[in-house]
Design a protein around this motif. Structure first.
Motif, PDB file in Angstrom:
ATOM      1  N   ILE A   1       1.119  -1.611  -0.067  1.00  0.00           N
ATOM      2  CA  ILE A   1       0.345  -0.014   0.016  1.00  0.00           C
ATOM      3  C   ILE A   1       0.763   1.508  -0.219  1.00  0.00           C
ATOM      4  CG2 ILE A   1      -1.745   1.577   0.965  1.00  0.00           C
ATOM      5  CD1 ILE A   1      -2.573  -1.199   2.234  1.00  0.00           C
ATOM      6  N   ILE A   2       2.122   1.348   0.473  1.00  0.00           N
ATOM      7  CA  ILE A   2       2.787   2.026   0.906  1.00  0.00           C
ATOM      8  C   ILE A   2       3.568   2.412  -0.299  1.00  0.00           C
ATOM      9  CG2 ILE A   2       4.965   3.321   2.108  1.00  0.00           C
ATOM     10  CD1 ILE A   2       4.058   2.158   4.485  1.00  0.00           C
ATOM     11  N   ALA A   3       3.667   2.413  -0.764  1.00  0.00           N
ATOM     12  CA  ALA A   3       4.811   2.314  -2.156  1.00  0.00           C
ATOM     13  C   ALA A   3       3.660   2.473  -3.105  1.00  0.00           C
ATOM     14  CB  ALA A   3       4.842   0.506  -2.731  1.00  0.00           C
ATOM     15  N   ALA A   4       2.546   2.116  -3.185  1.00  0.00           N
ATOM     16  CA  ALA A   4       1.359   2.615  -4.917  1.00  0.00           C
ATOM     17  C   ALA A   4       1.123   3.713  -4.036  1.00  0.00           C
ATOM     18  CB  ALA A   4       0.644   1.979  -4.543  1.00  0.00           C
ATOM     19  N   GLY A   5       1.248   4.228  -3.487  1.00  0.00           N
ATOM     20  CA  GLY A   5       0.663   5.591  -1.937  1.00  0.00           C
ATOM     21  C   GLY A   5       1.715   6.813  -2.638  1.00  0.00           C
ATOM     22  N   VAL A   6       3.158   6.535  -2.473  1.00  0.00           N
ATOM     23  CA  VAL A   6       3.897   6.493  -3.252  1.00  0.00           C
ATOM     24  C   VAL A   6       4.479   7.317  -4.651  1.00  0.00           C
ATOM     25  CG1 VAL A   6       6.809   6.959  -2.649  1.00  0.00           C
ATOM     26  CG2 VAL A   6       5.437   6.437  -1.173  1.00  0.00           C
ATOM     27  N   TYR A   7       4.400   6.117  -5.553  1.00  0.00           N
ATOM     28  CA  TYR A   7       3.936   6.099  -6.783  1.00  0.00           C
ATOM     29  C   TYR A   7       3.603   6.642  -6.858  1.00  0.00           C
ATOM     30  CZ  TYR A   7       4.723   4.587 -11.537  1.00  0.00           C
ATOM     31  OH  TYR A   7       4.661   4.342 -12.866  1.00  0.00           O
ATOM     32  N   ILE A   8       1.994   7.019  -6.345  1.00  0.00           N
ATOM     33  CA  ILE A   8       1.133   7.981  -7.062  1.00  0.00           C
ATOM     34  C   ILE A   8       1.510   8.961  -6.902  1.00  0.00           C
ATOM     35  CG2 ILE A   8      -1.625   9.132  -6.388  1.00  0.00           C
ATOM     36  CD1 ILE A   8      -2.045   6.267  -6.612  1.00  0.00           C
ATOM     37  N   VAL A   9       1.756   9.783  -5.558  1.00  0.00           N
ATOM     38  CA  VAL A   9       2.487  10.990  -5.262  1.00  0.00           C
ATOM     39  C   VAL A   9       3.326  11.258  -6.349  1.00  0.00           C
ATOM     40  CG1 VAL A   9       3.726  12.145  -3.568  1.00  0.00           C
ATOM     41  CG2 VAL A   9       2.129  10.713  -2.826  1.00  0.00           C
ATOM     42  N   LEU A  10       4.810  10.668  -6.622  1.00  0.00           N
ATOM     43  CA  LEU A  10       6.081  11.130  -7.240  1.00  0.00           C
ATOM     44  C   LEU A  10       5.309  11.318  -8.568  1.00  0.00           C
ATOM     45  CD1 LEU A  10       8.419   8.131  -6.469  1.00  0.00           C
ATOM     46  CD2 LEU A  10       8.348  10.460  -6.009  1.00  0.00           C
ATOM     47  N   ARG A  11       3.721  10.368  -9.210  1.00  0.00           N
ATOM     48  CA  ARG A  11       3.063  10.954 -10.506  1.00  0.00           C
ATOM     49  C   ARG A  11       2.851  12.113 -10.531  1.00  0.00           C
ATOM     50  NH1 ARG A  11       5.306   8.802 -14.929  1.00  0.00           N
ATOM     51  NH2 ARG A  11       2.748   9.077 -15.678  1.00  0.00           N
ATOM     52  N   GLU A  12       1.856  12.078  -9.974  1.00  0.00           N
ATOM     53  CA  GLU A  12       1.426  13.450  -9.565  1.00  0.00           C
ATOM     54  C   GLU A  12       1.507  14.957  -9.429  1.00  0.00           C
ATOM     55  OE1 GLU A  12      -3.400  12.543  -6.971  1.00  0.00           O
ATOM     56  OE2 GLU A  12      -1.884  14.261  -6.409  1.00  0.00           O
ATOM     57  N   ASP A  13       3.620  14.523  -9.295  1.00  0.00           N
ATOM     58  CA  ASP A  13       3.936  15.985  -8.831  1.00  0.00           C
ATOM     59  C   ASP A  13       4.553  16.497 -10.526  1.00  0.00           C
ATOM     60  OD1 ASP A  13       5.355  18.192  -7.661  1.00  0.00           O
ATOM     61  OD2 ASP A  13       7.183  16.835  -8.307  1.00  0.00           O
ATOM     62  N   LYS A  14       4.199  15.057 -11.866  1.00  0.00           N
ATOM     63  CA  LYS A  14       4.258  15.987 -12.934  1.00  0.00           C
ATOM     64  C   LYS A  14       3.207  16.157 -13.721  1.00  0.00           C
ATOM     65  CE  LYS A  14       7.493  11.886 -13.725  1.00  0.00           C
ATOM     66  NZ  LYS A  14       8.015  10.937 -14.056  1.00  0.00           N
ATOM     67  N   PRO A  15       3.172  17.979 -14.214  1.00  0.00           N
ATOM     68  CA  PRO A  15       2.317  18.049 -14.684  1.00  0.00           C
ATOM     69  C   PRO A  15       1.948  17.796 -15.801  1.00  0.00           C
ATOM     70  CG  PRO A  15       4.144  19.358 -14.633  1.00  0.00           C
ATOM     71  CD  PRO A  15       4.632  18.925 -14.050  1.00  0.00           C
ATOM     72  N   SER A  16       2.302  17.264 -16.631  1.00  0.00           N
ATOM     73  CA  SER A  16       1.798  16.532 -17.652  1.00  0.00           C
ATOM     74  C   SER A  16       0.706  15.463 -17.716  1.00  0.00           C
ATOM     75  CB  SER A  16       3.341  15.706 -18.797  1.00  0.00           C
ATOM     76  OG  SER A  16       4.043  14.946 -17.542  1.00  0.00           O
ATOM     77  N   VAL A  17       1.151  14.566 -15.853  1.00  0.00           N
ATOM     78  CA  VAL A  17       0.503  13.366 -15.909  1.00  0.00           C
ATOM     79  C   VAL A  17      -1.048  13.947 -14.820  1.00  0.00           C
ATOM     80  CG1 VAL A  17       0.738  11.644 -14.104  1.00  0.00           C
ATOM     81  CG2 VAL A  17       2.447  12.713 -15.244  1.00  0.00           C
ATOM     82  N   SER A  18      -0.895  14.887 -14.202  1.00  0.00           N
ATOM     83  CA  SER A  18      -2.328  14.981 -13.236  1.00  0.00           C
ATOM     84  C   SER A  18      -2.511  16.799 -13.531  1.00  0.00           C
ATOM     85  CB  SER A  18      -1.533  14.803 -11.783  1.00  0.00           C
ATOM     86  OG  SER A  18      -3.198  15.035 -11.228  1.00  0.00           O
ATOM     87  N   LYS A  19      -3.893  16.989 -13.738  1.00  0.00           N
ATOM     88  CA  LYS A  19      -4.344  18.388 -13.847  1.00  0.00           C
ATOM     89  C   LYS A  19      -4.630  18.865 -12.604  1.00  0.00           C
ATOM     90  CE  LYS A  19      -9.146  17.624 -15.809  1.00  0.00           C
ATOM     91  NZ  LYS A  19      -9.777  18.661 -16.626  1.00  0.00           N
TER      92      LYS A  19
END
Length: 335
Positions: free
Chosen positions: A272-290
């Motif tokens: 769960i922690i690994a998935a949560g951290v990965y989501i946080v890292l992906r969200e920090d990319k403007p091209s990924v999440s508005k």
């Protein structure tokens, strides 16, 4: 201050804040053996209400307290109230580490709910992280092998409702005043708990009343430290620090409540922690999440009557901007 030093201070402040939150949760669990969630939330809210009211009164933004999105506000208010009840109950009956493992699924659920509510487009990477994170929850719960109790269902409900509350704030937060977003759940929490109190009330000895007061102070102090952390470091640095609470949960659970973490709970928590951290890292990319729904939540899983950290930050930012504007206007006038 150099960026690296500022980020380090933000991370350390966040670690301190989440350690204090864990201490708050220990008191919730300890007192939960003697009192219902309704009584605990009522007294916690009662003890923090005066200070929060004073802070809310400092919002001098023009406007009234009528929400611009009444239906979303009502849904958010209801979800926040039930979130507090289910969260406090889960802490009172489940091992601390197991509670945290389930609550850590909130970033995964926020990402999932952001699809229909915010129109967030989730690609393959975050989609796989959601699947992996939910698999981690199943590992912790082990349905079919371990009996699912009311405590497990309450923890799942608290995580889902906490995620719902966060996503709704992202949807209507740009239109609603901070004081409206804070005040409605606070008043509803207080009112519902007060109505339920006569049916569940148990006399409170002075030492337990002191613990309830400590709960309120710890929550406020941790909130202030979290705000300070976000002042010094970006969300990508601060947000992952919440997972440090699992260390405190293991230590507190072992030394205070004689709890031990079984192998599958540890494996599921890591997933769960690994998935949560990965989501946080992906969200920090403007091209990924508005919308950046997880990073912009800026709160851990909140239970009780304390408003969310993201709303405090917005209120303080507006106050600071207004002070600067007034200062510049005064300077122009003097000139």
């Amino acid at each position: 201050m150099p960026v690296a030093q500022s980020n380090l201070r933000g991370a350390l402040l966040a670690l301190a804040a989440f350690g204090i939150y864990a201490s708050h949760d220990v008191l919730v669990k300890f007192l939960g053996a003697s009192y219902s969630p309704f009584q605990l939330i009522f007294f916690s809210g009662l003890l923090t209400f005066p200070l929060i009211t004073i802070l809310l009164m400092s919002d001098r933004t023009d406007g009234n307290l009528i929400p611009k999105h009444p239906y979303w506000t009502a849904l958010r208010t209801a979800s926040a109230v039930v979130n507090g009840i289910t969260g406090f109950y889960a802490f009172s009956v489940l091992p601390l580490a197991q509670c945290y493992a389930i609550f850590f699924a909130m970033p995964i659920l926020i990402t999932l709910l952001a699809i229909p509510i915010l129109g967030e487009k989730v690609g393959l990477h975050r989609g796989m992280a959601i699947v992996v994170g939910l698999a981690g929850v199943m590992i912790v719960l082990r349905p079919g092998q371990e009996p699912l109790s009311l405590g497990h269902l309450s923890a799942l409900a608290a995580a889902l409702l906490g995620a719902m509350t966060s996503v709704i704030v992202r949807k209507i937060g740009h239109d609603e005043r901070s004081v409206v977003l804070m005040l409605y759940p606070m008043v509803a929490n207080f009112g519902v708990m007060a109505l339920a109190l006569p049916f569940v009330y148990v006399p409170v000895p002075i030492e337990h009343m002191g613990m309830m007061g400590a709960m309120a102070l710890l929550s406020l102090f941790a909130g202030m430290l979290t705000i300070a952390a976000y002042r010094r470091a970006p969300a990508i640095i601060v947000a992952p620090m919440q997972y440090s609470q699992i260390i405190w949960a293991i230590l507190y659970g072992f030394f205070i409540f004689n709890e031990k973490v079984d192998f599958w709970t540890a494996v599921g928590t890591a997933v769960i922690i690994a998935a949560g951290v990965y989501i946080v890292l992906r969200e920090d990319k403007p091209s990924v999440s508005k919308n950046r729904p997880v990073l912009e939540t800026r709160s851990r899983f909140d239970f009780g009557a304390i408003p969310r950290i993201g709303l405090w930050l917005r209120l303080f930012d507006r106050r600071r901007l207004r002070s600067k504007t007034e200062g510049l206007s005064g300077t122009d006038g003097d000139a």
